[in-house]
Design an enzyme around this catalytic site. Structure first.
Site, PDB file in Angstrom:
ATOM      1  N   GLU A   1      -7.570   5.224  -1.103  1.00 58.20           N
ATOM      2  CA  GLU A   1      -6.221   5.368  -1.822  1.00 58.20           C
ATOM      3  C   GLU A   1      -5.977   4.547  -3.255  1.00 58.20           C
ATOM      4  O   GLU A   1      -6.492   3.778  -3.008  1.00 58.20           O
ATOM      5  CB  GLU A   1      -5.870   4.619  -0.944  1.00 58.20           C
ATOM      6  CG  GLU A   1      -6.031   5.226   0.264  1.00 58.20           C
ATOM      7  CD  GLU A   1      -5.551   4.747   1.895  1.00 58.20           C
ATOM      8  OE1 GLU A   1      -3.985   4.499   1.567  1.00 58.20           O
ATOM      9  OE2 GLU A   1      -5.587   4.162   2.564  1.00 58.20           O
TER      10      GLU A   1
ATOM     11  N   THR B   1       0.206   6.516  -2.472  1.00 60.86           N
ATOM     12  CA  THR B   1      -0.918   6.665  -2.660  1.00 60.86           C
ATOM     13  C   THR B   1      -1.748   7.731  -3.441  1.00 60.86           C
ATOM     14  O   THR B   1      -1.204   8.966  -2.324  1.00 60.86           O
ATOM     15  CB  THR B   1      -1.651   5.523  -2.300  1.00 60.86           C
ATOM     16  OG1 THR B   1      -1.598   6.119  -0.526  1.00 60.86           O
ATOM     17  CG2 THR B   1      -2.140   4.147  -2.259  1.00 60.86           C
TER      18      THR B   1
ATOM     19  N   ASN C   1      -4.994   9.842  -1.921  1.00 62.01           N
ATOM     20  CA  ASN C   1      -5.639  10.177  -1.108  1.00 62.01           C
ATOM     21  C   ASN C   1      -6.758  11.511  -1.584  1.00 62.01           C
ATOM     22  O   ASN C   1      -6.492  12.119  -1.860  1.00 62.01           O
ATOM     23  CB  ASN C   1      -5.477  10.060  -0.124  1.00 62.01           C
ATOM     24  CG  ASN C   1      -4.345   8.859   0.922  1.00 62.01           C
ATOM     25  OD1 ASN C   1      -5.629   8.465   1.235  1.00 62.01           O
ATOM     26  ND2 ASN C   1      -2.205   9.057   0.598  1.00 62.01           N
TER      27      ASN C   1
END
EC number: 2.7.1.26
Length: 186
Positions: free
Chosen positions: A123, A42, A44
């Protein structure tokens, strides 16, 4: 595609408050769980850099489009996570020209109850395989719709299974009109 009982029906085109578009924001190091524990990396982003309505949105899973760009004003740096691990911020300097395109995304907005987070996070899982990490790069993205509410899980495997279902739903929807053409907003 088979729908889960928690899935929200996705309309044929975005309805208010969507689409929500961001400006370019920073990609920061998270907890390191997306790739390491879940196999689902992911990007962020700091919620305070996003439009104010994002903080008011229901927690859960969303879909949209994203574009990356290097932050060339910076030199590579080492950052330390709270757990003591090190992350290299290359500020997107290793992104290829192709990796600077527009890609479908699945976004999580929430508290991640499975991990007992104390801070609300945003995310993004970008539906592309990247050659290198790109901490410190800039990302601009859209929220085009809502897939489901945030859930707590009893097992990591159940969480991973639901994320894979979210990815399938997002990919399917984003390849239909008018969702597909909305990538041109980025």
């Amino acid at each position: 595609m088979a729908r889960r009982p928690v899935d929200i029906p996705i309309p044929a085109s975005p309805v208010q408050p969507f689409p929500i578009l961001t400006e370019y924001v920073d990609i920061v190091a998270g907890f390191g769980r997306g790739s390491a524990e879940l196999g689902i990396p992911t990007a962020n982003v700091p919620i305070e850099q996003l439009p104010s309505e994002v903080n008011e949105m229901a927690t859960g899973v969303y879909f949209g489009w994203a574009r990356l760009r290097p932050n060339m004003d910076q030199e590579a740096q080492v950052h330390h996570r709270n757990d003591g691990s090190e992350v290299i911020y290359n500020f997107g300097s290793k992104l290829s020209e192709t990796e600077r395109g527009v890609f479908p995304i699945v976004l999580s907005v929430g508290w991640n109850p499975f991990y007992n987070n104390s801070k609300k996070t945003v995310e993004l899982h970008i539906l592309n395989d990247f050659e290198e990490d790109f901490y410190g790069a800039k990302i601009k993205f859209s929220f085009l719709g809502y897939i489901r509410p945030e859930l707590n899980y009893t097992t990591k495997e159940a969480l991973i299974e639901d994320i894979h279902t979210d990815i399938k739903i997002a990919s399917e929807v984003l390849h239909t009109e008018p969702y597909s053409s909305l990538k041109n907003q980025l």
